[in-house]
Design a protein around this motif. Structure first.
Motif, short mmCIF file in Angstrom:
data_model
loop_
_atom_site.label_atom_id
_atom_site.label_comp_id
_atom_site.label_asym_id
_atom_site.label_seq_id
_atom_site.Cartn_x
_atom_site.Cartn_y
_atom_site.Cartn_z
N ALA A 10 5.34 11.21 -5.81
CA ALA A 10 6.47 11.72 -6.60
C ALA A 10 6.01 12.26 -7.94
O ALA A 10 6.51 13.29 -8.41
N LEU A 11 5.05 11.58 -8.57
CA LEU A 11 4.56 12.02 -9.87
C LEU A 11 3.73 13.29 -9.79
O LEU A 11 3.75 14.14 -10.69
N VAL A 12 2.99 13.44 -8.69
CA VAL A 12 2.04 14.55 -8.57
C VAL A 12 2.66 15.79 -7.93
O VAL A 12 2.29 16.92 -8.27
N SER A 13 3.62 15.60 -7.03
CA SER A 13 4.11 16.73 -6.24
C SER A 13 4.70 17.85 -7.09
O SER A 13 4.47 19.02 -6.83
N GLY A 14 5.46 17.48 -8.12
CA GLY A 14 6.06 18.51 -8.97
C GLY A 14 5.02 19.31 -9.73
O GLY A 14 5.11 20.54 -9.85
N GLN A 15 4.00 18.59 -10.25
CA GLN A 15 2.94 19.28 -11.00
C GLN A 15 2.08 20.14 -10.09
O GLN A 15 1.48 21.12 -10.53
N LEU A 49 11.67 20.55 -1.28
CA LEU A 49 12.12 19.57 -0.29
C LEU A 49 11.18 18.37 -0.25
O LEU A 49 11.64 17.21 -0.17
N LEU A 50 9.88 18.61 -0.33
CA LEU A 50 8.92 17.51 -0.34
C LEU A 50 9.09 16.68 -1.62
O LEU A 50 9.01 15.44 -1.56
N GLU A 51 9.34 17.34 -2.75
CA GLU A 51 9.60 16.60 -3.99
C GLU A 51 10.79 15.67 -3.82
O GLU A 51 10.76 14.51 -4.25
N GLN A 52 11.86 16.16 -3.19
CA GLN A 52 13.05 15.34 -3.00
C GLN A 52 12.77 14.15 -2.09
O GLN A 52 13.25 13.04 -2.33
N ILE A 53 11.99 14.39 -1.03
CA ILE A 53 11.68 13.31 -0.09
C ILE A 53 10.88 12.21 -0.78
O ILE A 53 11.11 11.01 -0.56
N TRP A 113 15.44 10.29 -16.54
CA TRP A 113 14.19 10.95 -16.14
C TRP A 113 13.35 9.95 -15.35
O TRP A 113 13.28 8.76 -15.70
N GLY A 114 12.71 10.43 -14.28
CA GLY A 114 11.95 9.52 -13.44
C GLY A 114 12.89 8.69 -12.59
O GLY A 114 13.71 9.24 -11.84
N VAL A 120 0.83 -1.21 0.00
CA VAL A 120 0.00 0.00 0.00
C VAL A 120 0.86 1.26 0.00
O VAL A 120 0.60 2.22 -0.74
N LEU A 121 1.92 1.25 0.80
CA LEU A 121 2.73 2.45 0.99
C LEU A 121 3.57 2.80 -0.23
O LEU A 121 3.65 3.98 -0.62
N LEU A 122 4.22 1.82 -0.85
CA LEU A 122 5.14 2.09 -1.96
C LEU A 122 4.44 2.75 -3.15
O LEU A 122 4.96 3.73 -3.69
N PRO A 123 3.29 2.25 -3.60
CA PRO A 123 2.63 2.96 -4.71
C PRO A 123 2.18 4.36 -4.34
O PRO A 123 2.12 5.25 -5.20
N LEU A 124 1.89 4.59 -3.06
CA LEU A 124 1.51 5.95 -2.64
C LEU A 124 2.70 6.91 -2.79
O LEU A 124 2.52 8.07 -3.17
#
Length: 430
Positions: free
Chosen positions: A56-61, A67-71, A409-410, A47-51
Motif C-alpha cells: 500500500a505504501l509503495v504502490s502509489g509511489q 485499482l491495485l492501489e485500492q486493493i 491520511w493512510g 508475514v502476509l499483513l506487513p506485505l
C-alpha cells in the motif's frame, strides 16, 4: 540524499519486522501448541499483513494501476492502525505480566492460587482383592451398585503461565482491534459538525453573523472516495452557510483517478460560493490539474489572491510545499494592496503559516493540516511541528482556527481526534 533515504527505509523496515516478530511471539507462539491450526494461521498472517502494508505504501509511489492501489490500501493501511494499537495494548499487558511475575504482591497471589502445572489425573482403582465380597466397592470396602461408573480422566489444564499468556493476548487483541474498528467507524460515518463564534475587531456590522463552513484534509484517494465526498457535502449544505472554504489536502492522486470522487463538490451550496487553497498533498501530484478541475466544479481556487466580500476580505495563499515548484505562498500578492481598515480572513493550509499572517495583520487564519493528530498519541507528535494542533488560538492580533479535517491520511482511522466540519460565525466586536 539517496543514501539517507535508503538508510531511513532500512530503519523503518527493521522496525516493522521487529514489531511483527513481537506480535507473533505474544499472539501466536506463547499461546498455541506447535503444529496447531492457529499457530500455522497466525504465522501466515504475521508475514502476509506487513506485505500488504508495504504494498500500500509503495504502490502509489511506483505508479501502479489505481485499482491495485485500492486493493492493497484497505488491508495495508488498516493493518497499520491495528499494529499501532495492538502494540500499545501489548505494552500495557507487559506491565501486568511484570506485576504478576516480579513483585511480592504477584508472587503472593500466585502462591494463593493453584501451583503451576497440569492438574494430576485421578489415581487408578485398585484391583479387587480375593477376599472382597462380590459387589463390594474396593475403594470403600462397602457395597456398590452394579451400574456404578468410574471417574473419567480430566483433560490437561493449561499451566498458569500459558493461562496468563492467553488471557493477556485475548485482552490486548480485543482492545487493539476494537479501538481500530471504532476509529474506522468514526471516519467512514462522516465528519461531526462543530460551531464556533469568532469576534473580529474590524468586522463591519453588516457582516456580523456571517457563517463560514470550514473543511480541510478530505484526502480523497484509494480508500476515501465519492461516498466520502457526498457525506461531507451533505453535512455542509445542511448548515446553509454563507461561504464554504476548503483549506487544502483535498486529494491524494490524479484527476484521472479521483475526478469522479470529487464530483459531489459541484453540489455545494452557499450564498457567496466555495473557495479552495492548496495543501501540501496537492503538490505531491499535479496541483495545476486539480486547480483547473475545481474551477469546473464551481469551486474557486485562491492562488495567492483575495476577494472582497460584504464587510470583510477573504484571502488565500498557496501551501509552503509549493515553494519547491516556485509556487509557494505570496502574502504581499494576496494582502499587499488591501484596505487595512477592513477585516481579512486568510485561508492557509498549515498552522505554522500564522506567523507570516500576523506580520501582515491578518484578523483570522483558517487552517487544517494537523488532523488533530489523527491517531493517539499523534496529538503530542503534531504539537512538536505545529503552533496549534486543533481549535482556536491567538498570536498577537491574529486569531488562528485549526480544523481537525474531514478525512484521514493512510489508515482511514481516527482515535482521539474526530473528523469535523466547522461553521465559523463571524461577530463584530461591540
Amino acid at each position: 540524499m539517496a543514501a539517507v533515504l535508503v538508510l531511513v527505509g532500512l530503519v523503518v523496515l527493521g522496525a516493522l519486522v521487529g514489531a511483527h516478530l513481537y506480535l507473533w511471539r505474544r499472539f501466536v507462539r506463547d499461546v498455541t501448541s506447535p503444529g496447531g491450526w492457529w499457530r500455522r494461521t497466525g504465522t501466515v498472517l504475521a508475514v502476509l499483513l506487513p506485505l500488504t502494508t508495504i504494498g500500500a505504501l509503495v504502490s502509489g509511489q511506483a505508479g501502479a494501476p489505481f485499482l491495485l492501489e485500492q486493493i492493497l490500501a484497505w488491508p495495508g493501511y488498516l493493518w497499520l492502525a491495528c499494529l499501532l494499537y495492538l502494540m500499545l495494548a501489548l505494552l500495557a499487558a507487559e506491565v501486568v505480566r511484570w506485576v504478576l511475575r516480579r513483585t511480592a504482591w504477584g508472587r503472593a497471589r500466585a502462591a494463593a492460587s493453584r501451583t503451576d502445572g497440569p492438574v494430576p489425573a485421578p489415581a487408578p482403582e485398585p484391583a479387587p482383592s480375593e477376599s472382597a465380597p462380590a459387589g463390594s466397592d474396593p475403594a470403600t470396602g462397602g457395597a456398590g451398585s452394579a451400574g456404578s461408573l468410574t471417574v473419567p480422566l480430566s483433560a490437561p489444564v493449561p499451566t498458569r503461565r500459558v493461562f496468563l499468556a492467553r488471557t493477556l493476548a485475548l485482552t490486548a487483541g480485543a482492545a487493539g482491534l476494537g479501538t481500530t474498528a471504532a476509529g474506522a467507524y468514526g471516519v467512514l460515518n462522516g465528519p461531526t459538525l462543530k460551531h464556533l463564534t469568532v469576534p473580529l475587531a474590524k468586522l463591519g456590522e453588516r457582516a456580523s453573523g456571517f457563517r463560514i463552513a470550514v473543511v480541510s484534509d478530505i484526502h480523497l484517494g484509494p480508500i476515501l472516495g465519492r461516498a466520502h465526498t457526498q457525506r461531507i457535502v451533505d453535512t455542509i449544505n445542511r448548515t446553509q452557510p454563507d461561504l464554504v472554504t476548503i483549506v487544502g489536502d483535498l486529494v491524494d492522486g490524479t484527476v484521472a483517478d479521483l475526478g469522479p470522487a470529487a464530483e459531489p463538490l459541484r453540489a455545494l451550496r452557499s450564498r457567496h460560493g466555495s473557495y479552495f487553497v492548496t495543501g501540501n498533498h496537492e503538490y505531491f501530484g499535479d496541483a495545476h490539474a486539480w486547480v483547473d478541475h475545481l474551477r469546473e466544479l464551481n469551486v474557486h481556487p485562491l492562488e495567492n489572491a483575495r476577494r472582497e466580500l460584504p464587510g470583510f476580505d477573504l484571502a488565500g495563499v498557496n501551501d509552503i510545499q509549493g515553494e519547491a515548484q516556485g509556487e509557494g505562498p505570496d502574502y504581499d500578492k494576496a494582502l499587499g494592496d488591501r484596505d487595512t481598515s477592513r477585516a481579512v480572513v486568510l485561508m492557509a493550509h498549515q498552522p505554522v503559516m500564522v506567523h507570516q499572517a500576523a506580520d501582515h495583520h491578518v484578523d483570522l487564519q483558517l487552517s487544517g493540516h494537523t488532523h488533530g493528530g489523527q491517531l493517539w498519541p499523534g496529538p503530542y507528535l503534531a504539537a512538536l511541528a505545529n503552533p496549534t494542533v486543533a481549535g482556536l488560538d491567538r498570536y498577537g492580533d491574529t486569531q488562528l482556527y485549526v480544523t481537525r479535517g474531514a478525512g484521514a491520511w493512510g489508515p482511514p482511522v481516527r482515535v482521539g481526534a474526530e473528523s469535523d466540519v466547522t461553521v465559523v460565525t463571524l461577530a463584530a466586536k461591540g
